[in-house]
Design a protein around this motif. Structure first.
Motif, mmCIF file in Angstrom:
data_model
loop_
_atom_site.group_PDB
_atom_site.id
_atom_site.type_symbol
_atom_site.label_atom_id
_atom_site.label_comp_id
_atom_site.label_asym_id
_atom_site.label_seq_id
_atom_site.Cartn_x
_atom_site.Cartn_y
_atom_site.Cartn_z
ATOM 1 N N ARG A 230 0.831 -1.210 0.000
ATOM 2 C CA ARG A 230 0.000 0.000 0.000
ATOM 3 C C ARG A 230 0.863 1.257 0.000
ATOM 4 O O ARG A 230 0.574 2.230 -0.701
ATOM 5 C CB ARG A 230 -0.927 0.011 1.214
ATOM 6 N N THR A 231 1.921 1.236 0.802
ATOM 7 C CA THR A 231 2.796 2.408 0.892
ATOM 8 C C THR A 231 3.454 2.707 -0.444
ATOM 9 O O THR A 231 3.478 3.861 -0.892
ATOM 10 C CB THR A 231 3.867 2.186 1.977
ATOM 11 N N GLU A 232 3.975 1.690 -1.103
ATOM 12 C CA GLU A 232 4.690 1.931 -2.356
ATOM 13 C C GLU A 232 3.738 2.301 -3.490
ATOM 14 O O GLU A 232 4.068 3.163 -4.323
ATOM 15 C CB GLU A 232 5.542 0.716 -2.711
ATOM 16 N N LEU A 233 2.549 1.694 -3.523
ATOM 17 C CA LEU A 233 1.550 2.143 -4.500
ATOM 18 C C LEU A 233 1.108 3.570 -4.193
ATOM 19 O O LEU A 233 0.832 4.359 -5.105
ATOM 20 C CB LEU A 233 0.344 1.198 -4.496
ATOM 21 N N GLY A 234 1.050 3.917 -2.909
ATOM 22 C CA GLY A 234 0.722 5.285 -2.527
ATOM 23 C C GLY A 234 1.760 6.282 -3.012
ATOM 24 O O GLY A 234 1.428 7.414 -3.383
ATOM 25 N N ALA A 261 -8.241 -1.196 -4.490
ATOM 26 C CA ALA A 261 -8.464 0.220 -4.191
ATOM 27 C C ALA A 261 -7.177 1.022 -4.307
ATOM 28 O O ALA A 261 -7.191 2.177 -4.746
ATOM 29 C CB ALA A 261 -9.050 0.363 -2.785
ATOM 30 N N ALA A 262 -6.036 0.424 -3.929
ATOM 31 C CA ALA A 262 -4.767 1.135 -3.994
ATOM 32 C C ALA A 262 -4.402 1.485 -5.432
ATOM 33 O O ALA A 262 -3.777 2.521 -5.688
ATOM 34 C CB ALA A 262 -3.662 0.300 -3.347
ATOM 35 N N PHE A 263 -4.773 0.623 -6.395
ATOM 36 C CA PHE A 263 -4.512 0.938 -7.804
ATOM 37 C C PHE A 263 -5.528 1.935 -8.342
ATOM 38 O O PHE A 263 -5.174 2.844 -9.095
ATOM 39 C CB PHE A 263 -4.535 -0.344 -8.640
ATOM 40 N N ARG A 264 -6.781 1.796 -7.956
ATOM 41 C CA ARG A 264 -7.791 2.751 -8.417
ATOM 42 C C ARG A 264 -7.462 4.167 -7.947
ATOM 43 O O ARG A 264 -7.784 5.146 -8.622
ATOM 44 C CB ARG A 264 -9.191 2.335 -7.937
ATOM 45 N N SER A 265 -6.812 4.284 -6.795
ATOM 46 C CA SER A 265 -6.452 5.622 -6.311
ATOM 47 C C SER A 265 -5.432 6.289 -7.235
ATOM 48 O O SER A 265 -5.395 7.512 -7.341
ATOM 49 C CB SER A 265 -5.904 5.543 -4.884
ATOM 50 N N VAL A 266 -4.599 5.479 -7.905
ATOM 51 C CA VAL A 266 -3.672 6.045 -8.888
ATOM 52 C C VAL A 266 -4.457 6.580 -10.090
ATOM 53 O O VAL A 266 -4.201 7.686 -10.593
ATOM 54 C CB VAL A 266 -2.641 4.988 -9.338
ATOM 55 N N LEU A 267 -5.447 5.813 -10.542
ATOM 56 C CA LEU A 267 -6.277 6.261 -11.659
ATOM 57 C C LEU A 267 -7.088 7.505 -11.299
ATOM 58 O O LEU A 267 -7.406 8.321 -12.171
ATOM 59 C CB LEU A 267 -7.212 5.135 -12.096
ATOM 60 N N ASP A 268 -7.407 7.650 -10.020
ATOM 61 C CA ASP A 268 -8.201 8.803 -9.592
ATOM 62 C C ASP A 268 -7.448 10.121 -9.728
ATOM 63 O O ASP A 268 -8.048 11.192 -9.588
ATOM 64 C CB ASP A 268 -8.652 8.620 -8.136
ATOM 65 N N THR A 269 -6.147 10.069 -9.997
ATOM 66 C CA THR A 269 -5.383 11.303 -10.224
ATOM 67 C C THR A 269 -5.578 11.843 -11.642
ATOM 68 O O THR A 269 -5.025 12.884 -11.988
ATOM 69 C CB THR A 269 -3.887 11.062 -9.988
ATOM 70 N N GLY A 270 -6.336 11.125 -12.467
ATOM 71 C CA GLY A 270 -6.550 11.551 -13.848
ATOM 72 C C GLY A 270 -5.780 10.728 -14.862
ATOM 73 O O GLY A 270 -5.893 10.958 -16.063
ATOM 74 N N MET A 271 -5.010 9.746 -14.396
ATOM 75 C CA MET A 271 -4.317 8.848 -15.314
ATOM 76 C C MET A 271 -5.319 7.833 -15.877
ATOM 77 O O MET A 271 -6.256 7.435 -15.197
ATOM 78 C CB MET A 271 -3.185 8.122 -14.595
#
Length: 333
Positions: A230-234, A261-271
């Motif tokens: 989680r930390t590194e994906l964060g 959810a940890a990967f979806r949070s990366v997509l939530d940045t607009g990627m």
């Protein structure tokens, strides 16, 4: 002495109907418990604890135990079980489409067309396959994970690779830690995302624009290592959120699927996930032993809104447990 006929003998050796019904209901209940935990985590937008993140990676395949439980519950007229199983089946189907978050389609004129390749070489074992893929596919940008110093790094420094990709960043380490960025366009190193495995970044000069090119390779969500995952994906997410207006490509082995959810949070940045945007969000990339019929898509090419994906292909490389991914994209000015 009377001899028992076939029917009476079967009655003697077969369990009574009540016992069979109870056994079928118990089986259905156990299957539904297996399915319900991951589905509840997915619905609550969390990854949970072991074994939930591991099961979430294979969420589409939960349809099999859910459907089996539905058949067992219906066959034994277990009303509550039927409702439970039907909810599990419908819930799994609900989460199958690609995750909808991400930037809007690119706007403005096309200033460049890019072919991006990402490959995890599994301790460098797929280095020959990568070299063949580079010759065949002729990518413009390449993200390499598990670039072992004994095999991969020297191969990428060879004359033919240097001629095709004169610009590169190769970060050493152990067999799993090494990573590389290759480019046909001028680049300069731009730091890294801190992690157990190397995740270097470069600024690439393409058609007058500065493009951020980032390797992704966080640790996997193994039992006892979920917080590190989680930390590194964060940290990958933080990099994506801080990218500003620069066109950005994040490519690699994310050790996560769209159901995490940890990967979806990366997509939530607009990627945007290049393969998912093209309807290929459920094409497995790992483990290659069972993919594509069975597996999880954990290797991704993420694109910022300035880049529009046009095609996505998955490559089988000998010597690795991952499939490589090639995404063609257009860079808009």
């Amino acid at each position: 002495m009377d001899e028992a006929g076939p029917e009476s003998w079967a009655d003697q050796v077969s369990p009574p109907p009540l016992i069979r019904r109870k056994a079928a209901r118990w089986c259905a209940g156990l299957l539904l418990l297996l399915v319900s935990g991951p589905l509840l985590c997915r619905a609550c937008d969390v990854d949970g604890v072991t074994p939930m993140p591991q099961l979430l990676a294979f969420l589409p395949w939960l349809l099999a135990p859910a459907a089996t439980a539905l058949v067992l519950a219906a066959g034994t007229r277990w009303l509550a079980g039927c409702v439970w199983a039907l909810t599990a089946v419908l819930g799994t189907l609900y989460f199958l489409p690609p995750y909808a978050a991400g930037g809007a389609p690119a706007a403005g004129p096309v200033v460049a067309r890019l072919r991006i390749l990402t490959a995890n070489l599994e301790f460098g074992g797929a280095t020959p396959g990568l070299l063949e893929a580079l010759r065949r596919e002729k990518p413009d940008l390449v993200s390499v994970q598990e670039c072992a110093p004994e095999e991969c790094a020297p191969a990428l420094e060879g004359a033919q690779v240097r001629a095709a990709f004169p610009y590169r960043v190769i970060v050493g380490g152990g067999a799993a830690q090494g990573s590389a960025l290759l480019s046909r366009f001028p680049l300069r190193p731009d730091g890294e995302v801190r992690g157990t495995l190397a995740m270097p970044r470069a600024l690439v000069r393409v058609a007058g624009a500065q493009l951020l090119f980032q390797v992704a390779h966080p640790m996997p969500p193994v039992a006892g290592g979920l917080e590190l995952w989680r930390t590194e994906l964060g940290r990958v997410r933080a990099m994506a959120a801080a990218r500003g207006a620069a066109p950005t490509v994040i490519a690699g082995d994310f050790n996560a699927s769209q159901d995490h959810a940890a990967f979806r949070s990366v997509l939530d940045t607009g990627m945007r996930d290049g393969a998912a945007a093209l309807g290929r969000s459920r094409t497995p990339t790992w483990p290659s032993l069972t993919a594509p019929p069975l597996g999880a898509q954990i290797d991704h090419v993420l694109l910022s809104p300035a880049l529009e994906p046009r095609s996505a292909r998955f490559l089988d490389l000998a010597g690795t447990d991952h499939r490589a991914l090639v995404v063609d994209a257009e860079l808009h000015g």
